[in-house]
Design a protein around this motif. Structure first.
Motif, PDB file in Angstrom:
ATOM      1  N   MET A  23       0.845  -1.201   0.000  1.00  0.00           N
ATOM      2  CA  MET A  23       0.000   0.000   0.000  1.00  0.00           C
ATOM      3  C   MET A  23       0.879   1.250   0.000  1.00  0.00           C
ATOM      4  N   TYR A  24       1.912   1.248   0.829  1.00  0.00           N
ATOM      5  CA  TYR A  24       2.752   2.448   0.949  1.00  0.00           C
ATOM      6  C   TYR A  24       3.535   2.699  -0.342  1.00  0.00           C
ATOM      7  N   ARG A  25       3.955   1.599  -0.972  1.00  0.00           N
ATOM      8  CA  ARG A  25       4.695   1.730  -2.226  1.00  0.00           C
ATOM      9  C   ARG A  25       3.825   2.395  -3.292  1.00  0.00           C
ATOM     10  N   SER A  26       2.524   2.052  -3.280  1.00  0.00           N
ATOM     11  CA  SER A  26       1.670   2.666  -4.300  1.00  0.00           C
ATOM     12  C   SER A  26       1.287   4.097  -3.920  1.00  0.00           C
ATOM     13  N   GLU A  27       1.238   4.393  -2.621  1.00  0.00           N
ATOM     14  CA  GLU A  27       0.886   5.758  -2.203  1.00  0.00           C
ATOM     15  C   GLU A  27       2.083   6.713  -2.288  1.00  0.00           C
ATOM     16  N   VAL A  28       3.275   6.203  -1.955  1.00  0.00           N
ATOM     17  CA  VAL A  28       4.483   7.042  -1.905  1.00  0.00           C
ATOM     18  C   VAL A  28       5.570   6.381  -2.758  1.00  0.00           C
ATOM     19  N   PRO A  29       5.625   6.740  -4.058  1.00  0.00           N
ATOM     20  CA  PRO A  29       6.540   6.049  -4.970  1.00  0.00           C
ATOM     21  C   PRO A  29       8.001   6.080  -4.521  1.00  0.00           C
ATOM     22  N   GLN A  30       8.408   7.147  -3.825  1.00  0.00           N
ATOM     23  CA  GLN A  30       9.809   7.214  -3.386  1.00  0.00           C
ATOM     24  C   GLN A  30      10.164   6.074  -2.423  1.00  0.00           C
ATOM     25  N   TYR A  31       9.152   5.546  -1.754  1.00  0.00           N
ATOM     26  CA  TYR A  31       9.395   4.412  -0.853  1.00  0.00           C
ATOM     27  C   TYR A  31       9.917   3.213  -1.652  1.00  0.00           C
ATOM     28  N   GLY A  32       9.357   2.997  -2.836  1.00  0.00           N
ATOM     29  CA  GLY A  32       9.808   1.907  -3.710  1.00  0.00           C
ATOM     30  C   GLY A  32      11.263   2.109  -4.119  1.00  0.00           C
ATOM     31  N   THR A  33      11.599   3.358  -4.490  1.00  0.00           N
ATOM     32  CA  THR A  33      12.975   3.677  -4.883  1.00  0.00           C
ATOM     33  C   THR A  33      13.922   3.402  -3.721  1.00  0.00           C
ATOM     34  N   LEU A  34      13.509   3.829  -2.534  1.00  0.00           N
ATOM     35  CA  LEU A  34      14.342   3.639  -1.346  1.00  0.00           C
ATOM     36  C   LEU A  34      14.561   2.148  -1.063  1.00  0.00           C
ATOM     37  N   MET A  35      13.486   1.369  -1.210  1.00  0.00           N
ATOM     38  CA  MET A  35      13.590  -0.080  -0.973  1.00  0.00           C
ATOM     39  C   MET A  35      14.625  -0.705  -1.898  1.00  0.00           C
ATOM     40  N   GLU A  36      14.619  -0.255  -3.173  1.00  0.00           N
ATOM     41  CA  GLU A  36      15.575  -0.807  -4.135  1.00  0.00           C
ATOM     42  C   GLU A  36      17.004  -0.452  -3.742  1.00  0.00           C
ATOM     43  N   LEU A  37      17.187   0.813  -3.361  1.00  0.00           N
ATOM     44  CA  LEU A  37      18.517   1.275  -2.968  1.00  0.00           C
ATOM     45  C   LEU A  37      19.022   0.479  -1.760  1.00  0.00           C
ATOM     46  N   VAL A  38      18.155   0.326  -0.759  1.00  0.00           N
ATOM     47  CA  VAL A  38      18.545  -0.399   0.453  1.00  0.00           C
ATOM     48  C   VAL A  38      18.883  -1.851   0.125  1.00  0.00           C
ATOM     49  N   TYR A  39      18.094  -2.440  -0.727  1.00  0.00           N
ATOM     50  CA  TYR A  39      18.322  -3.836  -1.106  1.00  0.00           C
ATOM     51  C   TYR A  39      19.702  -3.987  -1.760  1.00  0.00           C
ATOM     52  N   GLU A  40      20.001  -3.078  -2.712  1.00  0.00           N
ATOM     53  CA  GLU A  40      21.301  -3.156  -3.409  1.00  0.00           C
ATOM     54  C   GLU A  40      22.456  -2.975  -2.442  1.00  0.00           C
ATOM     55  N   ILE A  41      22.333  -1.982  -1.573  1.00  0.00           N
ATOM     56  CA  ILE A  41      23.440  -1.715  -0.647  1.00  0.00           C
ATOM     57  C   ILE A  41      23.602  -2.860   0.349  1.00  0.00           C
ATOM     58  N   ASN A  42      22.505  -3.450   0.793  1.00  0.00           N
ATOM     59  CA  ASN A  42      22.616  -4.609   1.691  1.00  0.00           C
ATOM     60  C   ASN A  42      23.348  -5.760   1.004  1.00  0.00           C
ATOM     61  N   GLN A  43      23.001  -6.006  -0.270  1.00  0.00           N
ATOM     62  CA  GLN A  43      23.665  -7.089  -1.009  1.00  0.00           C
ATOM     63  C   GLN A  43      25.170  -6.827  -1.118  1.00  0.00           C
ATOM     64  N   ASN A  44      25.528  -5.572  -1.486  1.00  0.00           N
ATOM     65  CA  ASN A  44      26.957  -5.232  -1.620  1.00  0.00           C
ATOM     66  C   ASN A  44      27.687  -5.429  -0.306  1.00  0.00           C
ATOM     67  N   LYS A  45      27.047  -4.977   0.743  1.00  0.00           N
ATOM     68  CA  LYS A  45      27.677  -5.047   2.064  1.00  0.00           C
ATOM     69  C   LYS A  45      27.924  -6.513   2.454  1.00  0.00           C
ATOM     70  N   LEU A  46      26.938  -7.364   2.198  1.00  0.00           N
ATOM     71  CA  LEU A  46      27.069  -8.775   2.567  1.00  0.00           C
ATOM     72  C   LEU A  46      28.156  -9.452   1.740  1.00  0.00           C
ATOM     73  N   GLU A  47      28.232  -9.075   0.455  1.00  0.00           N
ATOM     74  CA  GLU A  47      29.271  -9.673  -0.408  1.00  0.00           C
ATOM     75  C   GLU A  47      30.664  -9.243   0.027  1.00  0.00           C
ATOM     76  N   ALA A  48      30.769  -7.953   0.413  1.00  0.00           N
ATOM     77  CA  ALA A  48      32.086  -7.425   0.772  1.00  0.00           C
ATOM     78  C   ALA A  48      32.503  -7.848   2.173  1.00  0.00           C
ATOM     79  N   ASN A  49      31.559  -8.351   2.950  1.00  0.00           N
ATOM     80  CA  ASN A  49      31.845  -8.590   4.358  1.00  0.00           C
ATOM     81  C   ASN A  49      31.289  -9.954   4.808  1.00  0.00           C
ATOM     82  N   PRO A  50      31.978 -11.040   4.397  1.00  0.00           N
ATOM     83  CA  PRO A  50      31.456 -12.382   4.683  1.00  0.00           C
ATOM     84  C   PRO A  50      31.305 -12.658   6.173  1.00  0.00           C
TER      85      PRO A  50
END
Ligand code: OOG
Ligand code: NI
Length: 468
Positions: A23-50
């Motif tokens: 619901m929030y993603r459809s009401e506030v599109p920037q939330y979707g953008t933020l989720m994508e950014l957080v997801y990417e950075i979490n993945q990078n962090k996990l890869e760089a830091n086993p």
């Protein structure tokens, strides 16, 4: 009816949290953008830091990272808080902690509804920071009465949500069909409504008293005002937000960046300006606007003991005393430098945090410990610290699951239109809050201490060592 027929509250919470996110993603599109950014950075962090990835996996946190979020709502009257407690209980969420935000110039006091036991937290740690407006802080008596009478007329729950809460209490749970209906009905309470319940003139009067009062009083319900994903690297997200068209607040709230993250660091981006239809408006005439919703990210670290928390509060207060962020946030770097300098006094390795009892840990026997115990090599009187030194017992950080009042006030302030920090004090009123809630709030420190003790007792028992 057998309890097997009931959906587990943890599952209802997962259904609700995911419906809320959609619901929030459809009401506030920037939330979707933020989720994508957080997801990417979490993945990078996990890869760089086993090592971090291993530790999260060992503690059952890896799977919950992408599910993880908190939200916030603001309520207007005691009965709303009382019924909100009942609604959250259906999803296994209970009030933990009391936050007095009047100390930072925000006329609310709050709690967080969240799962309490370890298994429930692992399944889905969704939590909602819930504030109750303190109308007594409106000085103008007429305006206070007007706000009260507007709020008296509203009911923020649908008739079916109310019925299903009652059924869950009476029967001890909800069936699959009821649970699905409950999630859909509960969602209605948190939805944004662009129709205000008052005229533009009333809105403006309340807004002049405090923007927050207008936000709570003038609408049909407590629209969810943000949903916050958990990041593993808040500085990276803060830095990349502008590249995706998002402008974060001036500073990250909470402790500075450290090798062993403590408590909670948070940052948010400004509220959206939304069109509102006020009563008496003709649809095609002057519409007003309101800023309510924003985005936020958080990074969680280890929970601190009372001692550790005292040190944190002292260092933070000293920083805020030395540098006060101005309205435009132009001296944000000075604040950050001051914060980093002051926090050099806070040990930044897990072993010192543990030995000095500044933070909480979850103990478990290692493979070496188990085999030593099996061979009968372990003296039942071995002290805990020695077991750790010998590599027989491991200690992992217990993650902080709660909020921080000073940070929360900073998030409120920033989204009410300014980064300015205020430090004046009012009377805190936990008794009144608990009366409105209809239950006491749990003490978060006691919960963490309980987890630590239970894990240690289990581990020692497995190793055949006496408690010491
Ligand atoms: C709640 C602000 C506090 C947090 O994460 O500390 C908060 C609000 O603005 O209603 O969400
Ligand atoms: Ni928040």
């Amino acid at each position: 009816m057998s309890t097997d027929a009931f959906v587990h509250p943890d599952e209802i919470r997962s259904m609700f949290s995911s419906a809320m996110s959609d619901m929030y993603r459809s009401e506030v599109p920037q939330y979707g953008t933020l989720m994508e950014l957080v997801y990417e950075i979490n993945q990078n962090k996990l890869e760089a830091n086993p090592k971090l990835a291993d530790s999260l996996e060992y503690n059952g946190e890896l799977e919950r990272i992408d599910l993880e979020r908190h939200g916030a709502i603001r309520l207007g009257k005691p009965e709303e808080l009382f019924n909100m407690r009942r609604l959250f209980a259906v999803m296994g969420m209970h009030p933990v902690g009391y936050y007095d935000l009047s100390v930072a110039g925000v006329p609310v006091h709050s709690t967080a509804f969240r799962p309490i036991d370890e298994e429930a937290l692992k399944r889905n740690p969704f939590r909602v920071f819930t504030s109750l407006l303190r109308l007594e802080l409106i000085e103008d008596e007429d305006l206070r009465h007007q706000a009260e009478s507007i709020l008296a007329k509203r009911n923020i729950f649908t008739a079916d949500a109310t019925k299903l809460i009652y059924l869950a209490e009476k029967n001890g749970g909800l069936t699959r069909i009821q649970a699905e209906q409950f999630v859909a009905e509960a969602l209605e309470t948190f939805r944004w409504h662009s129709d205000a319940t008052v005229t533009l003139e009333t809105y403006q009067k309340l807004h002049d008293a405090h923007r927050l009062i207008a936000d709570v009083v003038c609408f049909k319900g407590p629209h969810i005002n943000h949903l916050t994903p958990r990041t593993l690297d808040i500085d990276a997200v803060q830095q990349d937000m502008p590249k995706r068209g998002i402008t974060p607040k001036a500073i990250v709230e909470g402790p500075p960046a450290r090798s062993c993250p403590i408590l909670l660091r948070q940052t948010s981006f400004k509220a959206l300006e939304e069109r509102v239809n006020f009563i008496g408006d003709r649809r095609d005439e002057t519409l007003g606007t309101h800023t309510a919703r924003f985005g936020e990210i958080e990074q969680r670290g280890i929970a601190l003991t009372a001692e550790g928390r005292k040190l944190y509060d002292t260092l933070l207060a000293a920083t805020r005393h030395a540098v006060q962020i101005n309205a435009g946030g132009s001296n944000a770097r000075d604040y950050e430098t001051e914060l980093a300098d002051r926090f050099r006094a806070f040990p930044d390795d897990y072993e010192t945090l543990r030995v000095e009892k500044l933070a909480f840990f979850r103990y478990s026997p290692t493979k070496a410990g188990l085999s030593a115990a099996k061979k009968g090599d372990l003296d039942p009187a071995t002290p805990v610290n020695e077991l750790v030194d010998q590599g027989y017992l491991r200690a992992d950080p217990i993650i902080y699951e709660d909020f921080l009042p000073v940070s929360a006030a900073g998030i409120f302030q920033s989204n009410l239109g300014s980064d300015e920090q205020k430090n004046y004090s009012e009377q805190s009123n936990q008794d009144v809050f608990e009366q409105c809630l209809g239950a006491p709030v749990s003490d978060e420190l006691a919960l963490y201490a309980g987890l630590e003790h239970a894990s240690l007792a289990d581990a020692l028992k497995t190793l055949g060592v006496r408690k010491n």
